[in-house]
Write a protein that holds these residues in place. Structure first.
Motif, PDB file in Angstrom:
ATOM      1  N   GLU A 408       0.831  -1.199   0.000  1.00 43.60           N
ATOM      2  CA  GLU A 408       0.000   0.000   0.000  1.00 43.60           C
ATOM      3  C   GLU A 408       0.870   1.255   0.000  1.00 43.60           C
ATOM      4  O   GLU A 408       0.566   2.241  -0.697  1.00 43.60           O
ATOM      5  CB  GLU A 408      -0.924  -0.002   1.212  1.00 43.60           C
ATOM      6  N   VAL A 409       1.948   1.233   0.758  1.00 41.82           N
ATOM      7  CA  VAL A 409       2.869   2.373   0.763  1.00 41.82           C
ATOM      8  C   VAL A 409       3.425   2.598  -0.636  1.00 41.82           C
ATOM      9  O   VAL A 409       3.431   3.727  -1.152  1.00 41.82           O
ATOM     10  CB  VAL A 409       4.015   2.142   1.765  1.00 41.82           C
ATOM     11  N   ALA A 410       3.891   1.529  -1.275  1.00 41.61           N
ATOM     12  CA  ALA A 410       4.456   1.652  -2.619  1.00 41.61           C
ATOM     13  C   ALA A 410       3.407   2.132  -3.620  1.00 41.61           C
ATOM     14  O   ALA A 410       3.703   2.937  -4.511  1.00 41.61           O
ATOM     15  CB  ALA A 410       5.037   0.312  -3.064  1.00 41.61           C
ATOM     16  N   SER A 411       2.181   1.646  -3.468  1.00 39.54           N
ATOM     17  CA  SER A 411       1.108   2.050  -4.386  1.00 39.54           C
ATOM     18  C   SER A 411       0.822   3.537  -4.273  1.00 39.54           C
ATOM     19  O   SER A 411       0.639   4.228  -5.287  1.00 39.54           O
ATOM     20  CB  SER A 411      -0.163   1.248  -4.096  1.00 39.54           C
ATOM     21  N   ARG A 412       0.801   4.053  -3.039  1.00 38.98           N
ATOM     22  CA  ARG A 412       0.517   5.476  -2.847  1.00 38.98           C
ATOM     23  C   ARG A 412       1.674   6.359  -3.307  1.00 38.98           C
ATOM     24  O   ARG A 412       1.457   7.453  -3.832  1.00 38.98           O
ATOM     25  CB  ARG A 412       0.205   5.745  -1.380  1.00 38.98           C
ATOM     26  N   ASN A 415       2.264   5.025  -7.537  1.00 43.44           N
ATOM     27  CA  ASN A 415       1.129   4.792  -8.431  1.00 43.44           C
ATOM     28  C   ASN A 415       1.251   3.442  -9.140  1.00 43.44           C
ATOM     29  O   ASN A 415       1.163   3.340 -10.362  1.00 43.44           O
ATOM     30  CB  ASN A 415       1.006   5.916  -9.470  1.00 43.44           C
ATOM     31  N   ILE A 416       1.439   2.394  -8.348  1.00 39.63           N
ATOM     32  CA  ILE A 416       1.517   1.040  -8.888  1.00 39.63           C
ATOM     33  C   ILE A 416       0.492   0.162  -8.183  1.00 39.63           C
ATOM     34  O   ILE A 416      -0.006   0.505  -7.116  1.00 39.63           O
ATOM     35  CB  ILE A 416       2.925   0.437  -8.714  1.00 39.63           C
ATOM     36  N   LYS A 436       2.123  -3.728 -11.493  1.00 35.94           N
ATOM     37  CA  LYS A 436       1.670  -3.009 -12.685  1.00 35.94           C
ATOM     38  C   LYS A 436       1.665  -1.507 -12.441  1.00 35.94           C
ATOM     39  O   LYS A 436       1.599  -1.053 -11.295  1.00 35.94           O
ATOM     40  CB  LYS A 436       0.239  -3.429 -13.059  1.00 35.94           C
ATOM     41  N   ASP A 437       1.706  -0.761 -13.527  1.00 33.53           N
ATOM     42  CA  ASP A 437       1.461   0.675 -13.474  1.00 33.53           C
ATOM     43  C   ASP A 437      -0.041   0.866 -13.254  1.00 33.53           C
ATOM     44  O   ASP A 437      -0.857   0.398 -14.055  1.00 33.53           O
ATOM     45  CB  ASP A 437       1.910   1.324 -14.786  1.00 33.53           C
ATOM     46  N   LEU A 517      12.277  -3.384  -9.779  1.00 27.68           N
ATOM     47  CA  LEU A 517      11.009  -3.511 -10.504  1.00 27.68           C
ATOM     48  C   LEU A 517      10.633  -2.273 -11.309  1.00 27.68           C
ATOM     49  O   LEU A 517      10.048  -2.369 -12.387  1.00 27.68           O
ATOM     50  CB  LEU A 517       9.885  -3.820  -9.514  1.00 27.68           C
ATOM     51  N   LEU A 518      10.943  -1.104 -10.785  1.00 27.20           N
ATOM     52  CA  LEU A 518      10.443   0.136 -11.391  1.00 27.20           C
ATOM     53  C   LEU A 518      11.365   0.702 -12.459  1.00 27.20           C
ATOM     54  O   LEU A 518      11.036   1.694 -13.106  1.00 27.20           O
ATOM     55  CB  LEU A 518      10.218   1.197 -10.306  1.00 27.20           C
TER      56      LEU A 518
END
Length: 727
Positions: A408-412, A415-416, A436-437, A517-518
């Motif tokens: 969740e931290v990485a997603s926020r 934006n993944i 995913k993006d 990954l990014l």
């Protein structure tokens, strides 16, 4: 560094990996006067020997994951031999190309070589770290020296270097874009630093040293694994288990027997040393840990001495004062003297705090404490000063939920999206996630995790990869990244509950994973995780800052039975105690860093005089007034970072990178938003996506806008404010 990382980017990365070797610039001699000093034996491999070999087939499974169930021990060597034969042919094609050297026919062609060999070695390097056996151990001793020889053959091929240099000399007239120019720059630089411009006699001697070093590092790692597995603290009297939690006792219970066995995994060690009331048992485990691989058949002391001697000799052949001077030339510290100066700045307040911590513990204990008492009585002090016991937190840090929090931290921030997927792994314990993006749905990579300790797995926690990212010739290939830890396997039917330290480690390794990954770099040689350890640890360590933020804890820290969010009262206690015991932690880390630097600052003449690894360590520790009660985090006999990994003369880097991560996270804190989208976008662009696109100093400045200062580091460790005793 294992060859799986050396081969990142094909044969060009054989040269990149020689940053673990040596190199100093010298004008190349005319071809008539120089010939490669590496005599390569002929390798014959028939089609029949390769029949049914999964490494020779196209992997069509989901995400391109290796077909682990099909790969057998006997497949590795034939596939390695065939890969070497193919790589040699690819190198010969470049060298014998009658056309004038160009970026495309030399630099790019070199970047594409060795792909079939890389395919094998990535799997081999990963499996020997996670699921090794006697056959694989023997293969390591055969395969890695072969690869070192091939690496040197590429490095010291005069015609190949002449073509690389010819392209480099006209670099300003080629109209290259930024990534092409960087690939050219790094390819040339690493040929030079590997010794491509040296006289033939020096190259031959360096090749011999490289071969010896390769063999010794493999033996060192195998000795450590064998010695670690050989030790077990066995307990047959349940009355001696006082203080240990039921979860811990269940985890170390010997199945079918009325006894318990504690091994030397760091998770087991710290858990036992912090809680076990039996002082004699703590002493036995403490001695087992600090004396591992220091005697008998698995004694790594002589190997440490020999490795230091060989590295010192190699550095001098390259024109450097020491191995440390060679290594740090391309790091952010630049010189070992600068690294030592930095360490001493942090050590001084660390020693002062450690003395205060010892006094507090002895007051509670009522007697002088020894090294095996520190963890136990530090927990007593923590409970006394802060009414806080770390075991109160474990029920709120269930493994899967903690991963959800990290995701969740990485997603926020970036934006993944990260979702679990069903992919066959190398071990039943492995879980996989597609990244995913979030905006476009584009596949960014596969993230595979292997969290539990087992006897076939090396200790510690690390990130690795089964496939690098690349985007050459319009073929976009995304990475397969792994995270590994050594958690205690819970009893059947019980959840995996983490300590705060293990939560922090999970976020740390996930930071490395995100770096891989990014990436948006199209050339494997500098895509993903790139740079010296003093920078590479920044992306991982900056991620550590989020796990304990109250806003983040509310996302994932829920009681595994009741679902209750972790109480704010407990969070406050945890954060109030966050700088507790930092004197000890700082001192034990810096002690190990000083041992590392001093091993690798030796001249060959000085190294030749060393007869005892332990005596050498003690001399270093006395020089810096390290108290005997605080053991260095690693002694030389089990310091795999520097004697079996890629961190020689670089263990200090974790602390150096803390300057960056403390300063970097400070940007978010000062903005009032730990998910500030503008700062997060810069962090993503200039750190997690950029690989080695530019020099590391520049990448950091592009993110932060300025160079970092040491003040946030000292403040985070509690050295910029009154100590707990004073407060």
């Amino acid at each position: 560094m294992k060859m799986s990382e050396m081969l990142k980017g094909g044969a060009a990365a054989l040269v990149l990996a020689a940053t673990a070797a040596c190199g100093a610039s010298e004008a190349p001699k005319p071809e008539a006067e120089i010939a490669s000093q590496i005599e390569l034996p002929e390798i014959e491999i028939s089609d029949a020997e390769l029949e049914g070999n999964p490494f020779r087939a196209e992997w069509t499974g989901t995400y391109g994951v290796p077909p682990f169930a099909e790969i057998k021990d006997e497949h590795y060597m034939p596939a390695v031999k065939k890969g070497i034969v193919e790589m040699r042919a690819e190198i010969d094609a470049i060298v014998n190309n009658p056309d004038e050297p160009t970026f495309e026919n030399t630099i790019l062609a070199l970047e594409k070589t060795g792909q079939s060999l890389d395919k094998v070695i990535r799997v081999f390097g990963n499996i020997t770290n996670t699921d090794t056996n006697d056959t694989l151990n023997q293969l390591e001793g055969e395969i890695y020296p072969m690869l070192t020889r091939e690496q040197d053959a590429v490095t010291f091929n005069p015609k190949l270097f002449a073509r690389v240099k010819a392209v480099y000399d006209q670099r300003d007239r080629l109209g290259l874009d930024e990534q092409e120019a960087r690939l050219l720059e790094l390819t040339h630089r690493n040929f030079v630093r590997a010794g491509a411009g040296l006289p033939p006699a020096a190259q031959a001697e360096i090749a011999q040293l490289n071969a010896e070093i390769s063999g010794l590092t493999t033996t060192y790692g195998q000795n450590l694994l064998n010695a670690t597995n050989a030790f077990k603290l066995e307990i047959t009297d349940p009355a001696r288990l006082g203080g240990l939690t039921d979860d811990f006792k269940n985890a170390v219970k010997v199945e079918g027997e009325d006894k318990w066995a504690v091994g030397l995994s760091r998770s087991f060690f710290e858990g036992f040393m912090s809680s076990a009331e039996d002082r004699e048992l703590r002493s036995q485990l403490f001695d087992g840990y600090r004396n591992v691989a220091s005697s008998g058949d698995y004694d790594n002391g002589p190997l440490a001495i020999k490795l230091a001697q060989l590295r010192a000799k190699r550095a001098e052949l390259m024109g450097y004062k020491s191995h440390a001077h060679y290594v740090l030339e391309q790091r952010m510290a630049h010189t070992p003297e600068a690294a030592l100066e930095f360490l001493q700045k942090v050590l001084e307040p660390g020693l002062k705090r450690a003395a205060e911590e010892q006094a507090d513990m002895e007051q509670i204990a009522g007697h002088e404490i020894l090294g095996h008492d520190w963890w136990f009585y530090s927990e007593k002090v923590r409970q006394d000063k802060y009414a806080f016991d770390e075991n109160q937190l474990r029920p709120y840090f269930q493994l899967d939920a903690t991963f959800d929090g990290a995701f969740e931290v990485a997603s926020r921030l970036f934006n993944i999206s990260i979702e679990e997927v069903s992919v066959p792994g190398w071990n039943p314990a492995v879980k996989s996630y597609e990244v995913k993006d979030a905006a476009t749905g584009e596949h960014l990579g596969l993230f595979m995790v292997d969290m539990y300790a087992r006897s076939s797995k090396r200790g510690g926690a690390w990130m690795s990869s089964y496939r690098s990212s690349s985007d050459m010739d319009g073929e976009r290939i995304r990475p397969i990244i792994t995270n590994n830890m050594n958690l205690v396997t819970p009893a059947a039917g019980q959840p995996t509950l983490l300590s705060p330290t293990e939560v922090e480690t999970l976020f740390h390794e996930f930071g490395h994973g995100l770096h891989g990954l990014l990436t948006q770099i199209r050339y494997p040689s500098f895509s993903g995780v790139y740079g010296g350890p003093d920078y590479v640890e920044f992306p991982s360590q900056v991620m550590e800052h989020w796990w304990s933020e109250p806003q983040v804890l509310a996302m994932y820290a829920r009681h595994h039975q009741t679902g209750q969010v972790i109480p704010m009262e407990l969070v406050d206690k945890m954060n109030n105690a966050s700088t507790f015991n930092q004197g000890f932690k700082t001192t034990e880390f810096i002690a190990a860093s000083l041992i590392d630097l001093h091993w690798h600052m030796l001249s060959s003449e000085e190294a030749a005089k060393i007869t005892s690894a332990r005596d050498f360590e003690l001399e270093v520790l006395r020089k810096y007034n390290i108290p005997e009660i605080i053991e260095p985090r690693y002694r030389s006999t089990y310091f795999s970072h520097i004697f079996a990994g890629g961190y020689s003369a670089g263990y200090y880097s974790y602390l150096w990178a803390e300057i960056l991560d403390a300063d970097g996270f400070d940007a978010f804190k000062q903005s009032g938003d730990i998910f500030n989208p503008e700062i997060a976008a810069k962090l993503k662009q200039w750190v997690f996506e950029s690989g080695g696109l530019r020099e590391t100093d520049e990448l950091y400045r592009n993110f932060r806008g300025s160079d970092p200062g040491i003040e946030p580091l000292l403040r985070n460790r509690g050295f910029g404010e009154p100590s707990p005793a004073e407060g």
